[in-house]
Design a protein around this motif. Sequence first.
Motif, mmCIF file in Angstrom:
data_model
loop_
_atom_site.group_PDB
_atom_site.id
_atom_site.type_symbol
_atom_site.label_atom_id
_atom_site.label_comp_id
_atom_site.label_asym_id
_atom_site.label_seq_id
_atom_site.Cartn_x
_atom_site.Cartn_y
_atom_site.Cartn_z
ATOM 1 N N ALA A 22 0.660 5.438 -1.240
ATOM 2 C CA ALA A 22 -0.501 6.138 -1.316
ATOM 3 C C ALA A 22 -0.386 7.514 -0.462
ATOM 4 O O ALA A 22 -1.009 8.636 -0.981
ATOM 5 C CB ALA A 22 -1.960 5.431 -0.520
ATOM 6 N N ILE A 23 0.165 7.572 0.794
ATOM 7 C CA ILE A 23 0.442 8.541 1.356
ATOM 8 C C ILE A 23 1.216 9.657 0.557
ATOM 9 O O ILE A 23 1.252 10.917 0.368
ATOM 10 C CB ILE A 23 1.060 8.569 2.620
ATOM 11 C CG1 ILE A 23 -0.143 7.891 3.595
ATOM 12 C CG2 ILE A 23 1.574 9.802 3.385
ATOM 13 C CD1 ILE A 23 0.475 7.283 5.019
ATOM 14 N N LEU A 24 2.307 9.078 0.092
ATOM 15 C CA LEU A 24 3.516 9.876 -0.741
ATOM 16 C C LEU A 24 2.744 10.493 -2.044
ATOM 17 O O LEU A 24 3.173 11.588 -2.528
ATOM 18 C CB LEU A 24 4.499 9.121 -0.989
ATOM 19 C CG LEU A 24 5.478 8.815 0.212
ATOM 20 C CD1 LEU A 24 6.734 8.081 0.247
ATOM 21 C CD2 LEU A 24 5.966 10.066 1.084
ATOM 22 N N GLY A 25 1.894 9.399 -2.577
ATOM 23 C CA GLY A 25 1.454 10.032 -4.014
ATOM 24 C C GLY A 25 0.176 10.703 -3.981
ATOM 25 O O GLY A 25 -0.182 11.572 -4.882
ATOM 26 N N GLN A 26 -0.537 10.958 -2.707
ATOM 27 C CA GLN A 26 -1.761 11.481 -2.738
ATOM 28 C C GLN A 26 -2.100 12.550 -1.702
ATOM 29 O O GLN A 26 -2.986 13.270 -1.708
ATOM 30 C CB GLN A 26 -2.877 10.456 -2.517
ATOM 31 C CG GLN A 26 -3.013 9.510 -3.695
ATOM 32 C CD GLN A 26 -3.821 8.006 -3.228
ATOM 33 O OE1 GLN A 26 -4.536 7.923 -2.378
ATOM 34 N NE2 GLN A 26 -3.581 6.918 -4.169
ATOM 35 N N CYS A 27 -0.955 12.753 -0.803
ATOM 36 C CA CYS A 27 -1.387 13.647 0.199
ATOM 37 C C CYS A 27 -0.264 14.905 0.013
ATOM 38 O O CYS A 27 -0.396 15.837 0.820
ATOM 39 C CB CYS A 27 -1.105 13.354 1.405
ATOM 40 S SG CYS A 27 -2.073 11.971 2.311
ATOM 41 N N ILE A 28 0.056 14.792 -1.123
ATOM 42 C CA ILE A 28 0.901 16.320 -1.659
ATOM 43 C C ILE A 28 -0.024 17.353 -1.367
ATOM 44 O O ILE A 28 -1.287 17.321 -2.160
ATOM 45 C CB ILE A 28 1.547 16.125 -2.790
ATOM 46 C CG1 ILE A 28 2.588 14.952 -2.783
ATOM 47 C CG2 ILE A 28 2.366 17.349 -3.485
ATOM 48 C CD1 ILE A 28 2.978 14.437 -4.210
ATOM 49 N N GLY A 29 0.499 18.594 -0.890
ATOM 50 C CA GLY A 29 -0.406 19.623 -0.831
ATOM 51 C C GLY A 29 -1.314 19.649 0.591
ATOM 52 O O GLY A 29 -1.777 20.812 1.035
ATOM 53 N N ALA A 30 -2.031 18.438 0.791
ATOM 54 C CA ALA A 30 -2.407 18.687 2.325
ATOM 55 C C ALA A 30 -1.702 18.497 3.519
ATOM 56 O O ALA A 30 -2.253 19.054 4.444
ATOM 57 C CB ALA A 30 -3.373 17.260 2.156
ATOM 58 N N ALA A 120 -8.646 13.480 1.569
ATOM 59 C CA ALA A 120 -9.831 12.549 1.334
ATOM 60 C C ALA A 120 -11.214 12.958 1.812
ATOM 61 O O ALA A 120 -12.066 12.099 1.750
ATOM 62 C CB ALA A 120 -9.370 11.091 1.989
ATOM 63 N N GLU A 121 -11.432 14.154 2.254
ATOM 64 C CA GLU A 121 -12.615 14.398 3.023
ATOM 65 C C GLU A 121 -13.699 14.533 2.034
ATOM 66 O O GLU A 121 -14.756 13.877 2.131
ATOM 67 C CB GLU A 121 -12.207 15.912 3.393
ATOM 68 C CG GLU A 121 -13.841 16.532 4.068
ATOM 69 C CD GLU A 121 -13.943 18.067 4.075
ATOM 70 O OE1 GLU A 121 -14.915 18.567 4.603
ATOM 71 O OE2 GLU A 121 -12.821 18.578 4.010
ATOM 72 N N SER A 122 -13.462 15.104 0.639
ATOM 73 C CA SER A 122 -14.542 14.931 -0.284
ATOM 74 C C SER A 122 -14.997 13.650 -0.682
ATOM 75 O O SER A 122 -16.001 13.248 -1.108
ATOM 76 C CB SER A 122 -14.137 15.754 -1.624
ATOM 77 O OG SER A 122 -12.935 15.043 -1.877
ATOM 78 N N PHE A 123 -13.854 12.548 -0.722
ATOM 79 C CA PHE A 123 -14.096 11.339 -1.031
ATOM 80 C C PHE A 123 -15.321 10.771 -0.286
ATOM 81 O O PHE A 123 -16.277 9.942 -0.801
ATOM 82 C CB PHE A 123 -12.843 10.399 -0.959
ATOM 83 C CG PHE A 123 -13.050 9.021 -1.014
ATOM 84 C CD1 PHE A 123 -13.309 8.366 -2.220
ATOM 85 C CD2 PHE A 123 -12.951 8.219 0.231
ATOM 86 C CE1 PHE A 123 -13.514 6.943 -2.371
ATOM 87 C CE2 PHE A 123 -13.375 6.729 0.079
ATOM 88 C CZ PHE A 123 -13.559 6.173 -1.128
#
Length: 155
Positions: A22-30, A120-123
Amino acid sequence: MLAIKRATPQDATAAFEIRREAILGQCIGAYTAEQMALWTRGAAEDGYSVLMEKPFYLGWLNDTPVATGMLDLDNNEIGALFVLPEFTGRGFGKVMLDHLEDVARALAIEEVVLDATLNAESFYRGFGYVGDERAVYRSPSGLELACIPMTKRLV
């Protein structure tokens, strides 16, 4: 449908892998590639497995664990909410979040807190969490990451 079950010590490796993916797939750019590499290094046995002693849950789709979530009762804190990248967008994160909030309500916890990652802030905001100030999350391994502390009243 996602089936949520309390994690056991035997689930630690699967939970760690969900977190890593999840970190490697969803935190790109953040976060930077270096931060993500430090954040995901190691194995469950390096300290992550101890979290299985807390109210830690896995979300199962058939026989496959696809999501994790935890309630830290010492701090009334929701954490470790991760969904495998190939299963995002199906509402599994919301199902896990609802479950954790239900557990907190059953324990008469009136307010929960969390440190939202920047991606994940907006989530969380979409489900009633509030907080705008950036802070620094310091992991037990010494990693420092920007985050947004958020709260939600459950009553």
